[in-house]
Design an enzyme around this catalytic site. Structure first.
Site, PDB file in Angstrom:
ATOM      1  N   ASN A  10       0.852  -1.185   0.000  1.00  0.00           N
ATOM      2  CA  ASN A  10       0.000   0.000   0.000  1.00  0.00           C
ATOM      3  C   ASN A  10       0.896   1.246   0.000  1.00  0.00           C
ATOM      4  OD1 ASN A  10      -1.473   2.267   1.070  1.00  0.00           O
ATOM      5  ND2 ASN A  10      -3.102   0.841   1.620  1.00  0.00           N
ATOM      6  N   HIS A  13       0.947   6.203   1.958  1.00  0.00           N
ATOM      7  CA  HIS A  13       1.686   7.152   2.794  1.00  0.00           C
ATOM      8  C   HIS A  13       2.928   7.715   2.121  1.00  0.00           C
ATOM      9  CE1 HIS A  13      -1.356   6.878   5.654  1.00  0.00           C
ATOM     10  NE2 HIS A  13      -1.246   5.561   5.730  1.00  0.00           N
ATOM     11  N   HIS A  46      -5.584   3.689  -1.681  1.00  0.00           N
ATOM     12  CA  HIS A  46      -6.912   4.062  -1.183  1.00  0.00           C
ATOM     13  C   HIS A  46      -7.193   5.504  -1.602  1.00  0.00           C
ATOM     14  CE1 HIS A  46      -9.667   4.321   2.668  1.00  0.00           C
ATOM     15  NE2 HIS A  46     -10.316   4.610   1.554  1.00  0.00           N
ATOM     16  N   ARG A  48      -9.283   8.327  -1.058  1.00  0.00           N
ATOM     17  CA  ARG A  48     -10.264   8.743  -0.038  1.00  0.00           C
ATOM     18  C   ARG A  48     -11.070   9.923  -0.523  1.00  0.00           C
ATOM     19  NH1 ARG A  48      -8.851   6.556   5.481  1.00  0.00           N
ATOM     20  NH2 ARG A  48     -10.674   7.741   6.110  1.00  0.00           N
ATOM     21  N   ARG A  52      -6.723  12.807   0.977  1.00  0.00           N
ATOM     22  CA  ARG A  52      -5.638  13.191   1.889  1.00  0.00           C
ATOM     23  C   ARG A  52      -4.296  12.575   1.516  1.00  0.00           C
ATOM     24  NH1 ARG A  52      -7.673  10.185   7.290  1.00  0.00           N
ATOM     25  NH2 ARG A  52      -9.577  11.200   6.631  1.00  0.00           N
ATOM     26  N   GLU A  73      -8.621   0.626  -3.124  1.00  0.00           N
ATOM     27  CA  GLU A  73      -9.492   0.629  -1.940  1.00  0.00           C
ATOM     28  C   GLU A  73     -10.426   1.810  -2.054  1.00  0.00           C
ATOM     29  OE1 GLU A  73      -6.316  -1.243   1.272  1.00  0.00           O
ATOM     30  OE2 GLU A  73      -7.092   0.773   1.553  1.00  0.00           O
ATOM     31  N   THR A 104      -8.515   3.566   8.421  1.00  0.00           N
ATOM     32  CA  THR A 104      -9.723   2.753   8.306  1.00  0.00           C
ATOM     33  C   THR A 104      -9.960   2.033   9.636  1.00  0.00           C
ATOM     34  OG1 THR A 104      -9.008   2.411   6.051  1.00  0.00           O
ATOM     35  CG2 THR A 104     -10.900   1.150   6.773  1.00  0.00           C
ATOM     36  N   GLU A 154     -11.282  -9.310   2.909  1.00  0.00           N
ATOM     37  CA  GLU A 154     -10.008  -8.965   3.553  1.00  0.00           C
ATOM     38  C   GLU A 154     -10.297  -8.800   5.037  1.00  0.00           C
ATOM     39  OE1 GLU A 154      -7.375  -6.268   1.608  1.00  0.00           O
ATOM     40  OE2 GLU A 154      -6.484  -5.586   3.501  1.00  0.00           O
ATOM     41  N   HIS A 198      -3.860  -4.499   7.745  1.00  0.00           N
ATOM     42  CA  HIS A 198      -4.000  -3.304   8.587  1.00  0.00           C
ATOM     43  C   HIS A 198      -3.116  -3.411   9.826  1.00  0.00           C
ATOM     44  CE1 HIS A 198      -5.998   0.575   9.195  1.00  0.00           C
ATOM     45  NE2 HIS A 198      -5.582   0.380  10.431  1.00  0.00           N
TER      46      HIS A 198
HETATM   47  N1  PXP Z   1      -6.053  -3.168   3.976  1.00  0.00           N
HETATM   48  C1  PXP Z   1      -7.013  -2.218   4.009  1.00  0.00           C
HETATM   49  C2  PXP Z   1      -8.372  -2.579   3.501  1.00  0.00           C
HETATM   50  C3  PXP Z   1      -6.750  -0.917   4.479  1.00  0.00           C
HETATM   51  O1  PXP Z   1      -7.731   0.010   4.503  1.00  0.00           O
HETATM   52  C4  PXP Z   1      -5.433  -0.608   4.883  1.00  0.00           C
HETATM   53  C5  PXP Z   1      -5.106   0.769   5.365  1.00  0.00           C
HETATM   54  O2  PXP Z   1      -5.330   1.680   4.362  1.00  0.00           O
HETATM   55  C6  PXP Z   1      -4.456  -1.607   4.801  1.00  0.00           C
HETATM   56  C7  PXP Z   1      -4.794  -2.884   4.363  1.00  0.00           C
HETATM   57  C8  PXP Z   1      -3.030  -1.355   5.149  1.00  0.00           C
HETATM   58  O3  PXP Z   1      -2.887  -0.996   6.473  1.00  0.00           O
HETATM   59  P1  PXP Z   1      -1.498  -0.426   6.974  1.00  0.00           P
HETATM   60  O4  PXP Z   1      -1.230   0.841   6.212  1.00  0.00           O
HETATM   61  O5  PXP Z   1      -1.726  -0.195   8.425  1.00  0.00           O
HETATM   62  O6  PXP Z   1      -0.469  -1.476   6.692  1.00  0.00           O
END
Ligand code: PXP
Length: 256
Positions: A10, A13, A46, A48, A52, A73, A104, A154, A198
């Protein structure tokens, strides 16, 4: 049992850091290419409602330029559905989203929101995207995913990761892990492909990766944070190695 556990990196960030200054650096698409070279099987982003981190143009560029699958996402809103139908990503993961939350928080209420979600699941499937629902490790939510026609769920690993931070050996940590294990097993029995994610870190990924019916982990925040200390390539490679090691050891333990 899925021998190869896929890693979705992901890159949200990377965009968060870029947006702190409003320029172009660091570029999430460059990070996505680097992630692919370091062993990611897919890229997760994601988009949003408040943009952001990932922007509309990031999604456009990721769709056009990536050689590995994109998992978008998205909240179950008409705006996000229009965007997903325009880009037709390989996968779409429907997540709960409230504007004021930091990340999330908690899974989607697939059971309670059944009527609302049906249209999103059906439209995305018709467009050819593999649809997943981000849910808590809970039997009612799994059954709702089946009745909605979502092929993938998921599982939210946030509660497990938080419990681990408080006490790695504690009862709550064991309980959360057991819930994930049971839900992943039940997902397979129901014919669902099971993913998880997550809050996963180098310390928490092994126990989740060892659950044999999980096919994919999506990890972001920790990998980007860790990149500050050792580089993005090295953080992804280490995560990949820990996942593979845990999966291999769990396989040997079962066949012994
Ligand atoms: N899976 C989903 C569905 C999420 O919403 C997120 C966070 O955006 C993640 C995985 C990844 O989480 P993290 O950034 O904490 O590793």
């Amino acid at each position: 049992m899925n021998r190869h556990l896929r890693l979705g990196v992901n890159i949200d960030h990377v965009a968060t850091i870029r947006n702190a200054r409003g320029g172009l650096h660091p570029d999430p698409v460059r990070a996505a290419r680097l992630a692919a070279a370091a062993g990611a099987d897919g890229i997760t982003a994601h988009l949003r409602e408040d943009r952001r981190h990932i922007s509309d143009s990031d999604i456009e560029r990721l769709t056009a330029e990536l050689d590995i699958p994109l998992n978008l996402e998205m909240a179950a809103t008409e705006e996000m559905l229009d965007i997903a139908l325009r880009h037709r990503p390989h996968a779409a993961c429907i997540v709960p989203e409230r504007r004021e939350e930091r990340t999330t928080e908690g899974g989607l209420d697939a059971a309670g929101g059944h009527n609302h979600l049906q249209h999103f699941v059906s439209s995305l499937r018709e467009a050819g995207s593999r649809v997943s629902l981000f849910i808590e490790a809970d039997g009612e939510q799994l059954r709702a995913a089946v009745s909605l026609g979502a092929p993938v769920v998921e599982l939210h690993t946030g509660a497990y990761c938080e419990a681990f931070l408080e006490d790695p050996e504690g009862e709550r940590t064991k309980q959360c892990l057991e819930q994930l294990r049971q839900a992943a097993e039940q997902a397979a029995e129901l014919g669902l492909e099971c993913h998880a994610g997550h809050g996963l870190t180098f310390d928490t990924v092994g126990a989740v990766a060892a659950i044999p019916t999980i096919a994919e982990l999506n990890i972001g925040h920790f990998l980007v944070g860790e990149a500050i200390f050792g580089g993005f390539d090295s953080s992804i490679r280490r995560m990949r190695a820990l996942m593979d090691k845990a999966r291999a050891e769990a396989g040997s333990a079962r066949s012994a």
